[in-house]
Design an enzyme around this catalytic site. Structure first.
Site, mmCIF file in Angstrom:
data_model
loop_
_atom_site.group_PDB
_atom_site.id
_atom_site.type_symbol
_atom_site.label_atom_id
_atom_site.label_comp_id
_atom_site.label_asym_id
_atom_site.label_seq_id
_atom_site.Cartn_x
_atom_site.Cartn_y
_atom_site.Cartn_z
ATOM 1 N N ASN A 1 -26.588 -47.335 -12.288
ATOM 2 C CA ASN A 1 -26.179 -47.615 -10.897
ATOM 3 C C ASN A 1 -27.189 -49.489 -10.719
ATOM 4 O OD1 ASN A 1 -24.724 -49.372 -10.103
ATOM 5 N ND2 ASN A 1 -23.826 -48.562 -8.388
ATOM 6 N N TRP A 2 -26.694 -50.043 -11.500
ATOM 7 C CA TRP A 2 -28.366 -51.449 -11.460
ATOM 8 C C TRP A 2 -27.604 -51.575 -9.985
ATOM 9 C CZ3 TRP A 2 -29.598 -54.471 -16.340
ATOM 10 C CH2 TRP A 2 -29.613 -53.596 -17.157
ATOM 11 N N LYS A 3 -26.372 -51.963 -9.396
ATOM 12 C CA LYS A 3 -25.730 -52.792 -8.436
ATOM 13 C C LYS A 3 -26.409 -53.895 -8.244
ATOM 14 C CE LYS A 3 -26.508 -48.352 -5.753
ATOM 15 N NZ LYS A 3 -26.591 -47.336 -4.541
ATOM 16 N N SER B 1 -29.530 -40.351 -5.246
ATOM 17 C CA SER B 1 -31.274 -40.575 -5.320
ATOM 18 C C SER B 1 -31.972 -38.958 -6.487
ATOM 19 C CB SER B 1 -31.777 -39.371 -3.618
ATOM 20 O OG SER B 1 -31.836 -40.720 -2.080
ATOM 21 N N GLU C 1 -21.344 -38.352 -5.463
ATOM 22 C CA GLU C 1 -21.576 -39.440 -4.542
ATOM 23 C C GLU C 1 -21.238 -39.387 -3.395
ATOM 24 O OE1 GLU C 1 -23.805 -42.832 -7.705
ATOM 25 O OE2 GLU C 1 -21.748 -43.413 -6.173
ATOM 26 N N GLU D 1 -20.507 -47.708 -1.705
ATOM 27 C CA GLU D 1 -21.264 -49.577 -1.219
ATOM 28 C C GLU D 1 -19.608 -50.031 -0.797
ATOM 29 O OE1 GLU D 1 -24.673 -49.913 -3.956
ATOM 30 O OE2 GLU D 1 -25.115 -48.032 -2.573
ATOM 31 N N GLY E 1 -29.298 -44.824 -9.331
ATOM 32 C CA GLY E 1 -29.247 -46.053 -8.679
ATOM 33 C C GLY E 1 -30.566 -46.445 -8.808
ATOM 34 N N GLY E 2 -31.124 -46.164 -7.758
ATOM 35 C CA GLY E 2 -32.625 -46.659 -7.810
ATOM 36 C C GLY E 2 -33.655 -46.370 -9.058
ATOM 37 N N HIS F 1 -16.648 -46.996 -5.615
ATOM 38 C CA HIS F 1 -18.278 -46.618 -5.014
ATOM 39 C C HIS F 1 -18.374 -46.812 -3.931
ATOM 40 C CE1 HIS F 1 -22.514 -46.901 -4.723
ATOM 41 N NE2 HIS F 1 -23.062 -47.108 -5.824
ATOM 42 N N GLY G 1 -29.277 -43.666 -1.998
ATOM 43 C CA GLY G 1 -30.326 -44.662 -1.000
ATOM 44 C C GLY G 1 -31.548 -44.264 -0.220
HETATM 45 P P1 13P Z 1 -29.988 -44.046 -5.929
HETATM 46 O O1 13P Z 1 -30.232 -43.536 -6.724
HETATM 47 O O2 13P Z 1 -30.747 -45.106 -5.098
HETATM 48 O O3 13P Z 1 -29.556 -42.684 -4.392
HETATM 49 O O4 13P Z 1 -28.000 -44.457 -5.796
HETATM 50 C C1 13P Z 1 -26.716 -43.867 -5.992
HETATM 51 C C2 13P Z 1 -26.125 -44.677 -6.539
HETATM 52 O O5 13P Z 1 -25.167 -45.563 -5.404
HETATM 53 C C3 13P Z 1 -25.343 -44.978 -7.567
HETATM 54 O O6 13P Z 1 -24.316 -45.163 -8.161
#
Ligand code: 13P
Length: 258
Positions: free
Chosen positions: A13-15, A219, A173, A103, A240-241, A101, A179
């Site tokens: 998930n590149w956000k 994470s 999640e 967020e 994510g990251g 998600h 994050g």
């Molecule tokens: P991180 O891996 O950066 O914690 O993000 C997880 C995420 O929200 C994937 O959708």
């Protein structure tokens, strides 16, 4: 049935990261790292920003990487400024869409009701769905994680048929792990993914529940992926990251091959 019958799926998930040109570069780096390797043991998805989809669709050609969008509106078209329809996503190469998600729930007013509408519309249009659920830190501390996540799964999947569940991945999640560098322990991830599978068994049946891919996200990285993915009910990851770092993302893909 057991873990062995389910498809492991590693999704990035590149956000809100990467321009189209940068998306091409990142996908090319991932392609180079998996070239010639047997990665058939797991599905690979890149969840890219809307505007990156055309460039990413070009870049993934000839590779096993599939594309996801990060949201979708429930209407077919109309006066919904700033929104994107399922047909629009399909037209530019998205096969999957990430829905619900945390967020989007936290910052953009997404509710279980709107998540459900998006899920129904995406499936009806032929998109595959990665549905995100997870508890807040206070909810975990209050001991209501199972209740919260069960409720989300039930509300978000309301009206989704058993046949459509073949096109649904669920991503667990925990919001406190996203994050933050705080990862759920493998035992915590397993516990909640098993709860989700139990809810699916109650909504549908045990055999369908066994067939659904359930990912962990929060994470996840090259260092902790193998342990998390070794758990019976953790069938993949939503990253994510670490999905923005090609070598790390491919290490997670490798960890999912086992
Ligand atoms: P991180 O891996 O950066 O914690 O993000 C997880 C995420 O929200 C994937 O959708």
């Amino acid at each position: 049935m057991n873990k062995a019958v389910r498809k492991a799926v590693i999704a990035g998930n590149w956000k809100m990261n990467k321009t189209p040109a940068e998306a091409t570069e990142l996908i090319n780096s991932i392609k180079a790292l998996i070239a010639g390797k047997d990665v058939g043991g797991c599905g690979i998805i890149a969840g890219v920003p809307f505007v990156d989809l055309p460039a990413a669709a070009e870049a993934v050609k000839g590779s096993p990487i599939k594309l996801a969008a990060q949201n979708v509106h429930w209407a077919e078209k109309g006066a919904f400024t700033g929104e994107i329809s399922a047909e629009m996503l399909k037209a530019v190469g998205a096969e999957y869409v990430i829905i619900g998600h945390s967020e989007r729930r936290q910052y953009f007013g997404e509710t279980d009701e709107t998540v459900n509408k998006r899920v129904i519309a995406a499936l009806a249009a032929g998109l595959k769905v990665i549905l995100c659920v997870g508890e807040l830190k206070e909810q975990r501390l209050s001991g209501i994680t199972s209740e919260v996540v069960s409720m989300q799964v039930k509300l978000d999947l309301a009206g989704v048929t058993a046949a459509d569940m073949a096109n649904v991945i669920i991503a667990y999640e925990p919001v406190w792990a996203i994050g933050t560098g705080l990862t759920a322990t493998a035992a915590q991830a397993e516990e909640v993914c098993a709860v989700i599978r139990g809810v699916l068994a109650s909504l549908y049946d045990a055999s369908l529940a066994q067939s659904v891919t359930i990912q962990y996200g929060g994470s996840m990285n090259a260092g902790n992926a193998a342990e998390l993915l070794s758990m019976e009910n953790v069938d993949g990851g939503l990253i994510g990251g670490a999905s923005l770092k090609p070598a790390d993302f491919v290490e997670i893909i490798n960890a999912a091959q086992a």
